[in-house]
Design an enzyme around this catalytic site. Structure first.
Site, PDB file in Angstrom:
ATOM      1  N   GLN A 133       0.774  -1.240   0.000  1.00 33.98           N
ATOM      2  CA  GLN A 133       0.000   0.000   0.000  1.00 33.98           C
ATOM      3  C   GLN A 133       0.804   1.289   0.000  1.00 33.98           C
ATOM      4  O   GLN A 133       0.202   2.357   0.088  1.00 33.98           O
ATOM      5  CB  GLN A 133      -0.953   0.078   1.210  1.00 33.98           C
ATOM      6  N   ASP A 134       2.115   1.235  -0.043  1.00 36.55           N
ATOM      7  CA  ASP A 134       2.832   2.514  -0.037  1.00 36.55           C
ATOM      8  C   ASP A 134       4.151   2.429  -0.804  1.00 36.55           C
ATOM      9  O   ASP A 134       5.198   2.880  -0.328  1.00 36.55           O
ATOM     10  CB  ASP A 134       3.052   2.979   1.411  1.00 36.55           C
ATOM     11  N   VAL A 135       4.060   1.855  -2.012  1.00 32.43           N
ATOM     12  CA  VAL A 135       5.266   1.784  -2.852  1.00 32.43           C
ATOM     13  C   VAL A 135       5.529   3.184  -3.405  1.00 32.43           C
ATOM     14  O   VAL A 135       4.665   3.775  -4.052  1.00 32.43           O
ATOM     15  CB  VAL A 135       5.049   0.790  -4.018  1.00 32.43           C
TER      16      VAL A 135
END
Ligand SMILES: Nc1ncnc2c1ncn2[C@@H]1O[C@H](COP(=O)(O)OP(=O)(O)OP(=O)(O)O)[C@@H](O)[C@H]1O
Length: 318
Positions: A133-135
């Protein structure tokens, strides 16, 4: 700046960086090893949502074990002594490297390598049923030309459910629409990262959350090979597909990993073994220290010590 709280057994050497929620120091751990010691700010501990996110990062970082995921050595998920001791990546965050050379692209081979490594870490998480969820460049760490994906604060196992979130420059259309995240939404973020590294720019720009939402929902990215004709065709094709508006139209992280390794002349099946087994969950005490679950072309510049944290005005966590 609030001085860092001391963590028993760790000797702080100097500040590496400051994020929205933590201070990160180079430190010596009880085994004499240099580590990046991440200590949440008082405000983080005092805000239930932020404290829970930090606790989640500690737990999952210690749980996952893969050469392309930032490695955690020890940590305490909750309470006034919360911390996590991370492997120290001397190259720092990829965002810092890019900020030091604005307007320039990484050499093609380095960019392909970094992307292959991120895709590899992501494919590992997906194989285990988790989403990141936070690349984004801020969460990619560098060491000797190789990269590792970090910040598992927003990650969760799909089977257990979790709240959708992301960073607006990288966030998939379905998340903007209020839908849930999935491996496909991580692949979308990886596609944005591919454009950024290989094409020299993010495909969707905007000065506000609303602008970015409009762009991600309605605009189509130019062909990557148009931005950089040197990008190997199979990589460009998959990166373009990664930005498909519909999640089922996107390739898997593993397919991207395969194409990227291929383009580097490496055999994807021989390159790195990705264990198929689920990680062994370990009991991590709420307040006591936890034992760890686990244990490039230097063309990327060495990191500046004491680099400050960045503030992303559009960063959204919900
Ligand atoms: N393992 C590491 N090795 C080297 N430097 C690191 C490491 N982890 C963090 N840093 C440095 O510390 C800075 C702050 O870390 P990070 O962004 O993870 O903090 P944070 O408060 O959790 O972030 P967020 O803003 O996402 O809440 C990074 O930008 C980087 O410069």
């Amino acid at each position: 700046m609030t001085p860092a709280r001391s963590i028993p057994g760790y000797k702080l050497l100097h500040l590496l960086g400051r994020g929205h929620t933590s201070l990160v120091h180079l430190a010596r751990d009880p085994e004499g090893r240099q580590v990046a010691l991440k200590i949440p700010l008082e405000e983080t501990l005092g805000t239930p949502e932020a404290a829970a996110r930090f606790g989640n990062e500690v737990r999952l970082t210690l749980q996952f074990r893969h050469p392309r995921l930032v490695r955690g050595y020890a940590g305490t998920a909750f309470g006034p002594r919360a911390f996590v001791a991370l492997h120290y990546y001397p190259g720092g965050a990829l965002s810092d490297v890019l900020e030091r050379q604005p307007g320039t692209r990484l050499p093609l081979e380095n960019a392909l390598r970094v992307l292959a490594d991120v895709a590899s870490g992501l494919a590992h998480l997906h194989r285990l049923g988790a989403v990141h969820q936070d690349v984004k460049t801020q969460n990619v760490y560098l060491e000797g030309g190789r990269a590792a994906l970090g910040d598992l604060g927003s990650a969760y196992f799909s089977a257990q459910g979790g709240e959708a979130s992301g960073s607006p420059f990288y966030m998939a259309p379905e998340i903007y629409r209020g839908g849930s995240s999935s491996p496909a939404s991580d692949v979308y973020s990886l596609g944005i990262l591919a454009y950024e590294l290989l094409g020299g720019e993010r495909p969707h720009q905007g000065e506000s959350y609303q602008d970015l939402m409009g762009a991600h929902l309605t605009r189509f990215a130019p062909p990557l090979s148009f931005l950089n004709p040197e990008v190997p065709r199979p990589v460009a094709r998959l990166a373009e597909l990664a930005l498909a508006k519909r999640p089922p139209d996107r390739p898997s992280a593993d397919a991207l990993r395969g194409a990227l390794l291929d383009s580097l002349g490496e055999d994807p099946s021989a390159h790195e073994s990705l264990p198929d087994e689920a990680p062994t969950p370990r009991q991590i005490g709420r307040h006591g220290p936890s034992a760890p679950c686990a244990r490039l072309a230097a063309a990327l510049e060495p990191e500046p010590e004491g680099a400050g944290g960045r503030w992303n005005p559009f960063k959204r966590r919900r």
